[in-house]
Design a protein around this motif. Structure first.
Motif, PDB file in Angstrom:
ATOM      1  N   GLY A 164      47.342  87.711  32.068  1.00 40.33           N
ATOM      2  CA  GLY A 164      46.771  88.715  30.856  1.00 40.33           C
ATOM      3  C   GLY A 164      46.432  89.832  31.703  1.00 40.33           C
ATOM      4  O   GLY A 164      47.171  90.385  32.185  1.00 40.33           O
ATOM      5  N   TRP A 165      45.051  90.247  31.421  1.00 43.07           N
ATOM      6  CA  TRP A 165      44.679  91.840  31.580  1.00 43.07           C
ATOM      7  C   TRP A 165      43.654  92.157  32.390  1.00 43.07           C
ATOM      8  O   TRP A 165      42.714  90.810  32.424  1.00 43.07           O
ATOM      9  N   THR A 166      43.265  93.054  33.113  1.00 43.27           N
ATOM     10  CA  THR A 166      42.077  93.035  33.649  1.00 43.27           C
ATOM     11  C   THR A 166      41.766  94.743  33.963  1.00 43.27           C
ATOM     12  O   THR A 166      42.853  95.571  33.982  1.00 43.27           O
ATOM     13  N   ASP A 167      40.679  95.137  34.087  1.00 40.24           N
ATOM     14  CA  ASP A 167      40.170  96.525  34.205  1.00 40.24           C
ATOM     15  C   ASP A 167      39.920  96.746  35.364  1.00 40.24           C
ATOM     16  O   ASP A 167      39.300  97.938  36.216  1.00 40.24           O
ATOM     17  N   ASP A 168      40.025  95.715  36.596  1.00 34.51           N
ATOM     18  CA  ASP A 168      39.755  95.921  37.953  1.00 34.51           C
ATOM     19  C   ASP A 168      40.946  95.338  38.541  1.00 34.51           C
ATOM     20  O   ASP A 168      40.845  94.174  39.431  1.00 34.51           O
ATOM     21  N   HIS A 169      42.092  95.920  38.585  1.00 29.57           N
ATOM     22  CA  HIS A 169      43.218  95.172  39.319  1.00 29.57           C
ATOM     23  C   HIS A 169      43.380  95.073  40.622  1.00 29.57           C
ATOM     24  O   HIS A 169      43.058  96.097  41.509  1.00 29.57           O
TER      25      HIS A 169
END
Length: 272
Positions: free
Chosen positions: A138-143
């Motif tokens: 999925g997604w992250t705002d701290d990749h």
């Protein structure tokens, strides 16, 4: 294997990336820059963002207030599903937006919608809508490198390339055998042809360089090699993938004179 950064020889096309010996192509299927490679590209750890013009990370904000719906205009003043915090990250000169909305924070399934700003006003006109894949988890705002999540945020789109000939994009295009990939994906699908056409997403990428460039302004630990590329029928390591015909259409649509950006994340995060 490191790739030397080359500036475009003209506004349309770069010099070809040096050919790679056939024996090295097997290594490329593991270490190629695309799709969130975990290779340690540079010494040292991750650094905090330093205002790189190609990377605008969306930050948490208050939800957009509910408003009574009236007769919906044909051209919305704001991008549907995009809240004030995310909207604030879109540069004022951007006239093209690739909006990637994930089905859920932990889902690898998403949708891509093209928008263009109309006239001198603030309205956005909706264009093509396509199914897409994003990262496995999925997604992250701290990749970070190897987390198998796609980065949430607003990023510029300035550079393209691929194994196949230029499909007619206005972006600088680097055709190279460096885009060769083999092996299988997370669901056993073949990865061959996935990098026939790619557009670099300027997350931890230097704008104005080939998608194959290994420079990581935020440090190797923050990952990189996040691209739009051809869909192989399953989740990615961090990229966003589209069917080949849709990638070709997208590349012919993107125009550097319109300062295109990609707005990407799961629906809940984008609504902030």
């Amino acid at each position: 294997m490191a790739f030397l950064t080359r500036r475009p020889a003209s506004p349309r096309r770069r010099p070809r990336t040096p050919l790679i010996a056939a024996g090295a192509l097997v290594v490329l299927s593991v270490t190629l820059a695309g799709c969130g490679s975990t290779r340690a590209e540079s010494a040292g750890g991750a650094r905090e963002p330093s205002g790189d013009p190609g990377t605008t990370q969306a930050r948490p904000g208050r939800p957009a207030p509910d408003s009574a719906e009236s007769a919906a205009p044909v051209v919305p003043a704001r991008l549907p599903g995009v809240g004030p915090a995310t909207l604030a990250g879109i540069p004022g000169n951007a006239r093209q937006v690739v909006l990637v909305t994930g089905r859920g924070k932990d889902s690898p399934v998403s949708q891509v919608v093209l928008y263009r700003r109309t006239g001198a006003g603030a309205g956005w006109e909706r264009g093509a809508t396509w199914p897409a894949h994003n990262a496995l988890k999925g997604w992250t705002d701290d990749h970070h490198a190897g987390d198998l999540r796609s980065p949430i945020g607003v990023f510029t789109l300035t550079d393209a390339g691929g194994l196949r000939p230029d499909p007619g994009t206005k972006l600088p295009y680097d055709r190279s055998v460096g885009f060769t990939i083999a092996g299988t994906g997370f669901e056993g699908e073949s990865l061959a042809g996935s990098f026939d056409y790619v557009v670099a997403i300027n997350y931890n990428h230097v704008p104005g360089t080939s998608p194959l460039d290994w420079t990581r302004p935020l440090g190797a630990g923050k990952g990189g090699g996040i691209w739009l590329h051809v869909d192989h029928g399953g989740p990615t390591h961090g990229c966003v993938s589209l069917a080949k015909e849709h990638m070709r259409e997208l590349m012919r649509t993107l125009d550097p004179a319109q300062h295109p950006v990609i707005v990407m994340g799961d629906a809940k995060s984008l609504a902030r």
